[in-house]
Design a protein around this motif. Structure first.
Motif, PDB file in Angstrom:
ATOM      1  N   LEU A   7       0.812  -1.263  -0.102  1.00  0.00           N
ATOM      2  CA  LEU A   7       0.015   0.019  -0.091  1.00  0.00           C
ATOM      3  C   LEU A   7       1.045   1.287  -0.034  1.00  0.00           C
ATOM      4  O   LEU A   7       1.596   1.420   0.869  1.00  0.00           O
ATOM      5  CB  LEU A   7      -0.937  -0.026   1.347  1.00  0.00           C
ATOM      6  CG  LEU A   7      -1.815   1.134   1.401  1.00  0.00           C
ATOM      7  CD1 LEU A   7      -2.800   1.535   0.335  1.00  0.00           C
ATOM      8  CD2 LEU A   7      -2.423   1.051   2.770  1.00  0.00           C
ATOM      9  N   ALA A   8       0.723   2.138  -1.000  1.00  0.00           N
ATOM     10  CA  ALA A   8       1.485   3.526  -1.109  1.00  0.00           C
ATOM     11  C   ALA A   8       0.505   4.559  -0.830  1.00  0.00           C
ATOM     12  O   ALA A   8      -0.265   4.911  -1.606  1.00  0.00           O
ATOM     13  CB  ALA A   8       2.277   3.319  -2.542  1.00  0.00           C
ATOM     14  N   LEU A   9       0.474   5.159   0.376  1.00  0.00           N
ATOM     15  CA  LEU A   9       0.073   6.409   0.683  1.00  0.00           C
ATOM     16  C   LEU A   9       0.583   7.505   0.377  1.00  0.00           C
ATOM     17  O   LEU A   9       1.924   7.582   0.463  1.00  0.00           O
ATOM     18  CB  LEU A   9      -0.644   6.379   2.064  1.00  0.00           C
ATOM     19  CG  LEU A   9      -1.428   5.073   2.645  1.00  0.00           C
ATOM     20  CD1 LEU A   9      -1.561   5.198   4.141  1.00  0.00           C
ATOM     21  CD2 LEU A   9      -2.909   5.406   1.811  1.00  0.00           C
ATOM     22  N   ASP A  10       0.196   8.756   0.035  1.00  0.00           N
ATOM     23  CA  ASP A  10       0.941  10.044  -0.061  1.00  0.00           C
ATOM     24  C   ASP A  10       1.580  10.163   1.079  1.00  0.00           C
ATOM     25  O   ASP A  10       1.311   9.943   2.099  1.00  0.00           O
ATOM     26  CB  ASP A  10      -0.120  11.226  -0.242  1.00  0.00           C
ATOM     27  CG  ASP A  10      -0.800  11.205  -1.783  1.00  0.00           C
ATOM     28  OD1 ASP A  10       0.017  10.843  -2.726  1.00  0.00           O
ATOM     29  OD2 ASP A  10      -1.816  11.379  -1.947  1.00  0.00           O
ATOM     30  N   GLY A  11       2.944  10.433   0.795  1.00  0.00           N
ATOM     31  CA  GLY A  11       4.122  10.623   1.777  1.00  0.00           C
ATOM     32  C   GLY A  11       4.687   9.693   2.210  1.00  0.00           C
ATOM     33  O   GLY A  11       5.311   9.576   3.208  1.00  0.00           O
ATOM     34  N   ASP A  83      -2.766  11.416  10.838  1.00  0.00           N
ATOM     35  CA  ASP A  83      -4.107  11.610  10.321  1.00  0.00           C
ATOM     36  C   ASP A  83      -4.807  10.628   9.894  1.00  0.00           C
ATOM     37  O   ASP A  83      -4.493   9.473   9.763  1.00  0.00           O
ATOM     38  CB  ASP A  83      -3.823  12.483   9.004  1.00  0.00           C
ATOM     39  CG  ASP A  83      -2.986  13.719   9.193  1.00  0.00           C
ATOM     40  OD1 ASP A  83      -3.150  14.323  10.152  1.00  0.00           O
ATOM     41  OD2 ASP A  83      -2.316  14.214   8.427  1.00  0.00           O
ATOM     42  N   PRO A  84      -6.103  10.558  10.039  1.00  0.00           N
ATOM     43  CA  PRO A  84      -7.126   9.504   9.672  1.00  0.00           C
ATOM     44  C   PRO A  84      -6.790   9.041   8.390  1.00  0.00           C
ATOM     45  O   PRO A  84      -6.771   9.699   7.428  1.00  0.00           O
ATOM     46  CB  PRO A  84      -8.417   9.960   9.766  1.00  0.00           C
ATOM     47  CG  PRO A  84      -8.425  11.144  10.772  1.00  0.00           C
ATOM     48  CD  PRO A  84      -7.133  11.817  10.462  1.00  0.00           C
ATOM     49  N   PRO A  85      -6.628   7.693   8.055  1.00  0.00           N
ATOM     50  CA  PRO A  85      -6.545   7.077   6.658  1.00  0.00           C
ATOM     51  C   PRO A  85      -7.824   7.442   5.924  1.00  0.00           C
ATOM     52  O   PRO A  85      -8.940   7.458   6.407  1.00  0.00           O
ATOM     53  CB  PRO A  85      -6.155   5.872   6.974  1.00  0.00           C
ATOM     54  CG  PRO A  85      -5.890   5.574   8.534  1.00  0.00           C
ATOM     55  CD  PRO A  85      -6.597   6.875   9.039  1.00  0.00           C
ATOM     56  N   PRO A  86      -7.656   7.469   4.620  1.00  0.00           N
ATOM     57  CA  PRO A  86      -8.868   7.908   3.570  1.00  0.00           C
ATOM     58  C   PRO A  86      -9.612   6.446   3.941  1.00  0.00           C
ATOM     59  O   PRO A  86      -9.372   5.353   4.196  1.00  0.00           O
ATOM     60  CB  PRO A  86      -8.487   7.600   2.300  1.00  0.00           C
ATOM     61  CG  PRO A  86      -6.819   8.294   2.318  1.00  0.00           C
ATOM     62  CD  PRO A  86      -6.381   7.692   3.827  1.00  0.00           C
ATOM     63  N   THR A 112      -1.916   3.020  10.398  1.00  0.00           N
ATOM     64  CA  THR A 112      -2.923   2.825   9.544  1.00  0.00           C
ATOM     65  C   THR A 112      -3.608   1.593   9.773  1.00  0.00           C
ATOM     66  O   THR A 112      -5.002   1.481   9.682  1.00  0.00           O
ATOM     67  CB  THR A 112      -2.320   2.929   8.185  1.00  0.00           C
ATOM     68  OG1 THR A 112      -1.626   4.079   7.911  1.00  0.00           O
ATOM     69  CG2 THR A 112      -3.426   2.509   6.832  1.00  0.00           C
ATOM     70  N   LEU A 113      -2.913   0.378   9.964  1.00  0.00           N
ATOM     71  CA  LEU A 113      -3.679  -0.748  10.375  1.00  0.00           C
ATOM     72  C   LEU A 113      -4.449  -0.683  11.453  1.00  0.00           C
ATOM     73  O   LEU A 113      -5.575  -1.324  11.511  1.00  0.00           O
ATOM     74  CB  LEU A 113      -2.462  -1.867  10.517  1.00  0.00           C
ATOM     75  CG  LEU A 113      -2.989  -3.538  10.821  1.00  0.00           C
ATOM     76  CD1 LEU A 113      -4.097  -3.899   9.700  1.00  0.00           C
ATOM     77  CD2 LEU A 113      -1.749  -4.146  10.963  1.00  0.00           C
ATOM     78  N   ALA A 114      -3.926   0.107  12.277  1.00  0.00           N
ATOM     79  CA  ALA A 114      -4.799   0.082  13.591  1.00  0.00           C
ATOM     80  C   ALA A 114      -5.935   0.810  13.341  1.00  0.00           C
ATOM     81  O   ALA A 114      -6.928   0.728  14.113  1.00  0.00           O
ATOM     82  CB  ALA A 114      -3.921   0.723  14.734  1.00  0.00           C
ATOM     83  N   ALA A 115      -6.036   1.818  12.527  1.00  0.00           N
ATOM     84  CA  ALA A 115      -7.225   2.634  12.196  1.00  0.00           C
ATOM     85  C   ALA A 115      -8.369   1.836  11.846  1.00  0.00           C
ATOM     86  O   ALA A 115      -9.379   2.077  11.951  1.00  0.00           O
ATOM     87  CB  ALA A 115      -6.975   3.544  11.408  1.00  0.00           C
TER      88      ALA A 115
END
Length: 327
Positions: A7-11, A83-86, A112-115
């Motif tokens: 998974l490639a998120l911005d940043g 920040d909250p993931p999309p 991100t996984l925890a969210a």
């Protein structure tokens, strides 16, 4: 062929993004036929990597839908990890997990996984600098900042950046066995299993002295796993008091001497189960557990499976690999 989706998120942090491809791709090179297909997935197909680590644009043909098709989803850290993931990302990760994929986070990718809520009720880790924040935000997760990675079966989390290498090599070992994982580790110039945990890298405020390395003691313990070692005997060999021994172990390995010994015995049992046909009761003797019942209890607690099931899975995998090599 098993699909590994990254998974490639911005940043996204460039090193963490590249580690899974490097490890799983190198594992392919050690086999007669490739075992993994590696895909980089992004919500909008184009992402910008972290500006603090050398910003560049990344284009990929794979979208989030590829996550739900993957056998393994790796979640690297990114600069906006607090920040909250999309919502689309959380939905895709949850759908992948529901379909049976294993989800693995690298470093601060654990946020991100925890969210997703999937880690609630499980033990997890992340970079030691951010472990307290992860625990504060997600009180239902048992956050352990001392280890390099934690394998809960379908949910795996790793600590600081380089621990992503340890975790990916561990996953190769789970998939293909110790021999192929060792070959992959050699090609990436990495030990298959590093000594100690993340605790040895944590910055402690104002240390007045530098403790001597426990490495000679650890080697001695590994050479005597078959013996019923006591805490007093380990302390005597180390030429220190039991109290001082416990303090040194906590500082350098993140655990106690007896817990380290237990994990070393289970790891030795794994090696024997993977590479030999020695009966379970003899494995128990060689690893210092004394009885098959004790071996089964601790093995199941630390690996999530029984010695018999572990041997069946890994010996079968090794047989298939040997068959491929002979073709």
């Amino acid at each position: 062929m098993k699909v590994v989706a990254i998974l490639a998120l911005d940043g996204v942090l460039p090193f963490e993004l590249s580690v899974p491809g490097q490890v799983f791709g190198t594992a392919n090179l050690a086999m007669p036929t490739p075992h993994y297909e590696v895909r980089v997935c992004a919500e909008r197909r184009t992402v910008t990597t972290s500006a603090d680590h050398g910003s560049f644009l990344l284009h990929t043909p794979w979208g989030l839908d590829a996550l739900t098709e993957a056998d393994t989803v790796v979640i690297p850290g990114h600069s906006g990890f607090l920040d909250p993931p999309p919502s689309a990302v959380l939905r895709a990760l949850s759908e992948a997990a529901l379909r049976g994929a294993r989800l693995a986070s690298v470093c601060i990718g654990a946020f991100t996984l925890a969210a997703t809520g999937l880690l609630d009720g499980y033990r997890a880790t992340t970079h030691w600098q951010h472990a307290d924040e992860l625990a504060r935000r997600h009180p239902h997760i048992d956050v352990d900042p001392a280890v390099l990675f934690i394998d809960n079966g379908s949910l795996i989390t790793s600590a600081g950046i380089a621990a992503g290498l340890d975790m990916c090599l561990h996953l190769v070992r789970r998939d293909l066995g110790a021999d192929l994982a060792a070959a992959t580790a050699r090609r990436t110039v990495m030990p298959l299993q590093r000594d100690g945990g993340q605790a040895q890298f944590i910055e402690h405020a104002g240390p007045s002295v530098h403790d001597a390395s426990l490495q000679p003691t650890l080697h001695w313990m590994e050479s005597n796993l078959h013996r019923p070692l006591t805490l007093a005997e380990i302390a005597e060999h180390s030429a220190m008091s039991v109290r001082n021994l416990n303090r040194r172990f906590r500082a350098q390995t993140g655990t106690t001497p007896l817990q380290w010994l237990l994990r070393a015995r289970v790891h030795r049992a794994q090696q024997l189960l993977e590479t030999t046909d020695i009966p379970i009761d003899h494995v128990a003797d060689l690893t210092g557990f004394g009885s098959p019942t004790t071996l089964r209890h601790h093995f199941a607690r630390l690996t999530g499976t029984s010695p018999h099931a572990y041997r069946t899975a890994f010996r079968s995998q090794q047989t298939r690999i040997s068959a491929h090599a002979m073709e």
